[in-house]
Design a protein around this motif. Structure first.
Motif, PDB file in Angstrom:
ATOM      1  N   THR A 147       0.855  -1.180   0.000  1.00  0.00           N
ATOM      2  CA  THR A 147       0.000   0.000   0.000  1.00  0.00           C
ATOM      3  C   THR A 147       0.896   1.236   0.000  1.00  0.00           C
ATOM      4  OG1 THR A 147      -0.089   0.210   2.407  1.00  0.00           O
ATOM      5  CG2 THR A 147      -1.698  -1.264   1.361  1.00  0.00           C
ATOM      6  N   PRO A 148       0.366   2.402  -0.367  1.00  0.00           N
ATOM      7  CA  PRO A 148       1.195   3.622  -0.342  1.00  0.00           C
ATOM      8  C   PRO A 148       1.855   3.865   1.015  1.00  0.00           C
ATOM      9  CG  PRO A 148      -0.822   4.035  -1.560  1.00  0.00           C
ATOM     10  CD  PRO A 148      -0.967   2.669  -0.973  1.00  0.00           C
ATOM     11  N   LYS A 149       1.138   3.658   2.103  1.00  0.00           N
ATOM     12  CA  LYS A 149       1.707   3.893   3.424  1.00  0.00           C
ATOM     13  C   LYS A 149       2.742   2.836   3.790  1.00  0.00           C
ATOM     14  CE  LYS A 149      -0.272   7.724   4.386  1.00  0.00           C
ATOM     15  NZ  LYS A 149       0.559   8.953   4.271  1.00  0.00           N
ATOM     16  N   GLU A 150       2.531   1.603   3.364  1.00  0.00           N
ATOM     17  CA  GLU A 150       3.547   0.574   3.607  1.00  0.00           C
ATOM     18  C   GLU A 150       4.835   0.929   2.891  1.00  0.00           C
ATOM     19  OE1 GLU A 150       0.531  -3.271   4.160  1.00  0.00           O
ATOM     20  OE2 GLU A 150       1.675  -3.015   2.301  1.00  0.00           O
ATOM     21  N   TYR A 151       4.725   1.398   1.644  1.00  0.00           N
ATOM     22  CA  TYR A 151       5.926   1.774   0.902  1.00  0.00           C
ATOM     23  C   TYR A 151       6.614   2.971   1.548  1.00  0.00           C
ATOM     24  CZ  TYR A 151       9.204   3.330  -2.543  1.00  0.00           C
ATOM     25  OH  TYR A 151      10.365   3.727  -3.135  1.00  0.00           O
ATOM     26  N   GLU A 152       5.846   3.979   1.941  1.00  0.00           N
ATOM     27  CA  GLU A 152       6.441   5.164   2.561  1.00  0.00           C
ATOM     28  C   GLU A 152       7.140   4.806   3.871  1.00  0.00           C
ATOM     29  OE1 GLU A 152       3.551   8.313   2.881  1.00  0.00           O
ATOM     30  OE2 GLU A 152       2.833   7.939   0.847  1.00  0.00           O
ATOM     31  N   LEU A 153       6.531   3.930   4.649  1.00  0.00           N
ATOM     32  CA  LEU A 153       7.150   3.480   5.889  1.00  0.00           C
ATOM     33  C   LEU A 153       8.441   2.735   5.589  1.00  0.00           C
ATOM     34  CD1 LEU A 153       7.168   3.012   8.951  1.00  0.00           C
ATOM     35  CD2 LEU A 153       5.648   1.056   8.585  1.00  0.00           C
ATOM     36  N   LEU A 154       8.413   1.880   4.578  1.00  0.00           N
ATOM     37  CA  LEU A 154       9.603   1.127   4.193  1.00  0.00           C
ATOM     38  C   LEU A 154      10.718   2.071   3.755  1.00  0.00           C
ATOM     39  CD1 LEU A 154      11.042  -1.533   3.530  1.00  0.00           C
ATOM     40  CD2 LEU A 154       9.880  -1.496   1.299  1.00  0.00           C
ATOM     41  N   GLU A 155      10.383   3.084   2.992  1.00  0.00           N
ATOM     42  CA  GLU A 155      11.396   4.020   2.519  1.00  0.00           C
ATOM     43  C   GLU A 155      12.010   4.807   3.681  1.00  0.00           C
ATOM     44  OE1 GLU A 155      11.345   7.759  -0.472  1.00  0.00           O
ATOM     45  OE2 GLU A 155      10.856   5.834  -1.393  1.00  0.00           O
ATOM     46  N   VAL A 156      11.187   5.199   4.640  1.00  0.00           N
ATOM     47  CA  VAL A 156      11.706   5.892   5.830  1.00  0.00           C
ATOM     48  C   VAL A 156      12.666   4.990   6.598  1.00  0.00           C
ATOM     49  CG1 VAL A 156      11.072   6.775   8.121  1.00  0.00           C
ATOM     50  CG2 VAL A 156       9.814   7.521   6.105  1.00  0.00           C
ATOM     51  N   LEU A 157      12.303   3.722   6.757  1.00  0.00           N
ATOM     52  CA  LEU A 157      13.173   2.780   7.462  1.00  0.00           C
ATOM     53  C   LEU A 157      14.495   2.599   6.718  1.00  0.00           C
ATOM     54  CD1 LEU A 157      10.552   0.035   8.434  1.00  0.00           C
ATOM     55  CD2 LEU A 157      11.748   1.558  10.023  1.00  0.00           C
ATOM     56  N   VAL A 158      14.437   2.507   5.398  1.00  0.00           N
ATOM     57  CA  VAL A 158      15.651   2.313   4.602  1.00  0.00           C
ATOM     58  C   VAL A 158      16.546   3.553   4.661  1.00  0.00           C
ATOM     59  CG1 VAL A 158      16.539   2.053   2.244  1.00  0.00           C
ATOM     60  CG2 VAL A 158      14.666   0.598   3.051  1.00  0.00           C
ATOM     61  N   ASN A 159      15.955   4.728   4.507  1.00  0.00           N
ATOM     62  CA  ASN A 159      16.738   5.963   4.517  1.00  0.00           C
ATOM     63  C   ASN A 159      17.357   6.239   5.884  1.00  0.00           C
ATOM     64  OD1 ASN A 159      16.277   6.513   1.815  1.00  0.00           O
ATOM     65  ND2 ASN A 159      14.491   7.795   2.219  1.00  0.00           N
ATOM     66  N   ASN A 160      16.770   5.655   6.932  1.00  0.00           N
ATOM     67  CA  ASN A 160      17.294   5.840   8.292  1.00  0.00           C
ATOM     68  C   ASN A 160      17.754   4.509   8.879  1.00  0.00           C
ATOM     69  OD1 ASN A 160      16.514   8.823   8.962  1.00  0.00           O
ATOM     70  ND2 ASN A 160      14.687   7.941   8.039  1.00  0.00           N
ATOM     71  N   ARG A 161      18.221   3.622   8.017  1.00  0.00           N
ATOM     72  CA  ARG A 161      18.604   2.284   8.467  1.00  0.00           C
ATOM     73  C   ARG A 161      19.690   2.355   9.542  1.00  0.00           C
ATOM     74  NH1 ARG A 161      19.798   3.208   3.290  1.00  0.00           N
ATOM     75  NH2 ARG A 161      21.922   3.042   2.463  1.00  0.00           N
ATOM     76  N   ASN A 162      19.602   1.379  10.440  1.00  0.00           N
ATOM     77  CA  ASN A 162      20.518   1.249  11.579  1.00  0.00           C
ATOM     78  C   ASN A 162      20.337   2.341  12.624  1.00  0.00           C
ATOM     79  OD1 ASN A 162      21.839  -1.069  10.455  1.00  0.00           O
ATOM     80  ND2 ASN A 162      22.925   0.298   9.052  1.00  0.00           N
ATOM     81  N   ILE A 163      19.271   3.133  12.486  1.00  0.00           N
ATOM     82  CA  ILE A 163      18.956   4.174  13.465  1.00  0.00           C
ATOM     83  C   ILE A 163      17.610   3.844  14.100  1.00  0.00           C
ATOM     84  CG2 ILE A 163      18.398   6.623  13.777  1.00  0.00           C
ATOM     85  CD1 ILE A 163      20.313   7.239  11.488  1.00  0.00           C
ATOM     86  N   ALA A 164      17.549   3.899  15.423  1.00  0.00           N
ATOM     87  CA  ALA A 164      16.296   3.618  16.127  1.00  0.00           C
ATOM     88  C   ALA A 164      15.326   4.783  15.947  1.00  0.00           C
ATOM     89  CB  ALA A 164      16.562   3.386  17.611  1.00  0.00           C
ATOM     90  N   LEU A 165      14.111   4.472  15.530  1.00  0.00           N
ATOM     91  CA  LEU A 165      13.077   5.479  15.310  1.00  0.00           C
ATOM     92  C   LEU A 165      11.896   5.190  16.230  1.00  0.00           C
ATOM     93  CD1 LEU A 165      13.148   5.421  11.405  1.00  0.00           C
ATOM     94  CD2 LEU A 165      14.173   7.162  12.865  1.00  0.00           C
ATOM     95  N   SER A 166      11.446   6.194  16.934  1.00  0.00           N
ATOM     96  CA  SER A 166      10.299   6.005  17.815  1.00  0.00           C
ATOM     97  C   SER A 166       9.026   5.839  17.001  1.00  0.00           C
ATOM     98  CB  SER A 166      10.148   7.196  18.761  1.00  0.00           C
ATOM     99  OG  SER A 166       9.729   8.349  18.051  1.00  0.00           O
ATOM    100  N   ARG A 167       8.028   5.225  17.604  1.00  0.00           N
ATOM    101  CA  ARG A 167       6.729   5.082  16.930  1.00  0.00           C
ATOM    102  C   ARG A 167       6.157   6.452  16.592  1.00  0.00           C
ATOM    103  NH1 ARG A 167       7.141   0.905  20.525  1.00  0.00           N
ATOM    104  NH2 ARG A 167       6.447  -1.172  19.804  1.00  0.00           N
ATOM    105  N   GLU A 168       6.319   7.401  17.510  1.00  0.00           N
ATOM    106  CA  GLU A 168       5.787   8.747  17.283  1.00  0.00           C
ATOM    107  C   GLU A 168       6.467   9.413  16.094  1.00  0.00           C
ATOM    108  OE1 GLU A 168       4.836   7.393  21.252  1.00  0.00           O
ATOM    109  OE2 GLU A 168       6.761   7.555  20.201  1.00  0.00           O
TER     110      GLU A 168
END
Length: 217
Positions: A147-168
């Motif tokens: 879905t569009p949101k799944e892809y956007e979430l995946l891209e955020v995770l990839v662009n910030n890989r190895n960095i802990a991101l809060s749910r917020e």
């Protein structure tokens, strides 16, 4: 990824920026004064320069004047409109003021690299390949319907890989500040991505915080 020159005389800030850029896969060189920066950009080719203005020797504006048109993000405490206009009129690609948020800097770095076509057009980890231009995701060579949101979430995770991101923070980056849903939305989408991509061992849960995509640099 990209080759980045960091020009910042405060060692703690220089090291912080360098470590976070390296975490997401960039190659970084640090210098601490304007004169060394000029020598560096005249002798070496960089995809991007992160440049302070108030530096020993040449200031950041002097570095820009003597540079070789290396794409540049000013990162400085000088926040006046005059300074901003001066920076952009000299050809800066972006201008950020201190104090700053590291995730915002990483996002702006990625945006400049994409505009200057220095960012990678795809990403691979194990059996997963992501094509950023077509926004397509493949697992073991098969197209994965996201879905569009799944892809956007995946891209955020990839662009910030190895960095802990809060749910917020993930909620803000993917769904926006005005989203009325709760952080449970993030958990649900993370579970779907893990299942679709076989990334149960790569998207790590960070206890009492959020998530981190853990991949090689």
């Amino acid at each position: 990824m990209a080759s980045i020159l960091i020009v910042e005389d405060e060692e703690a800030i220089n090291e912080l920026v360098k470590r976070n850029l390296q975490l997401v896969g960039h190659q970084c060189t640090s210098v601490f004064d304007g004169e060394t920066a000029v020598v560096e950009i005249q002798q070496e080719s960089y995809d991007l320069m992160i440049l302070d203005i108030m530096l020993p020797g040449f200031n950041g504006f002097d570095v820009m004047k003597q540079g070789n048109k290396t794409p540049t993000i000013f990162l400085t405490a000088k926040s006046s409109l005059t300074d901003r206009i001066n920076g952009f009129s000299m050809g800066a690609d972006d201008y950020m003021t201190k104090p700053f948020e590291m995730l915002e800097l990483l996002a702006r770095v990625e945006a400049v690299l994409r505009r200057t076509q220095k960012s990678e057009s795809s990403f691979e980890a194990g059996d997963v390949k992501i094509n950023f231009k077509s926004r397509q995701v493949f697992h073991v060579g098969q197209l994965v319907e996201c879905t569009p949101k799944e892809y956007e979430l995946l891209e955020v995770l990839v662009n910030n890989r190895n960095i802990a991101l809060s749910r917020e923070r993930l909620l803000d980056l993917v769904w926006g500040y005005d989203f009325e849903g709760g952080t449970r939305t993030v958990d649900v989408h993370i579970q779907k991505l893990r299942k679709k991509l076989g990334w149960e061992d790569k998207i790590k849960t960070v206890y009492k915080l959020g998530y981190r995509l853990e991949v090689g640099r």
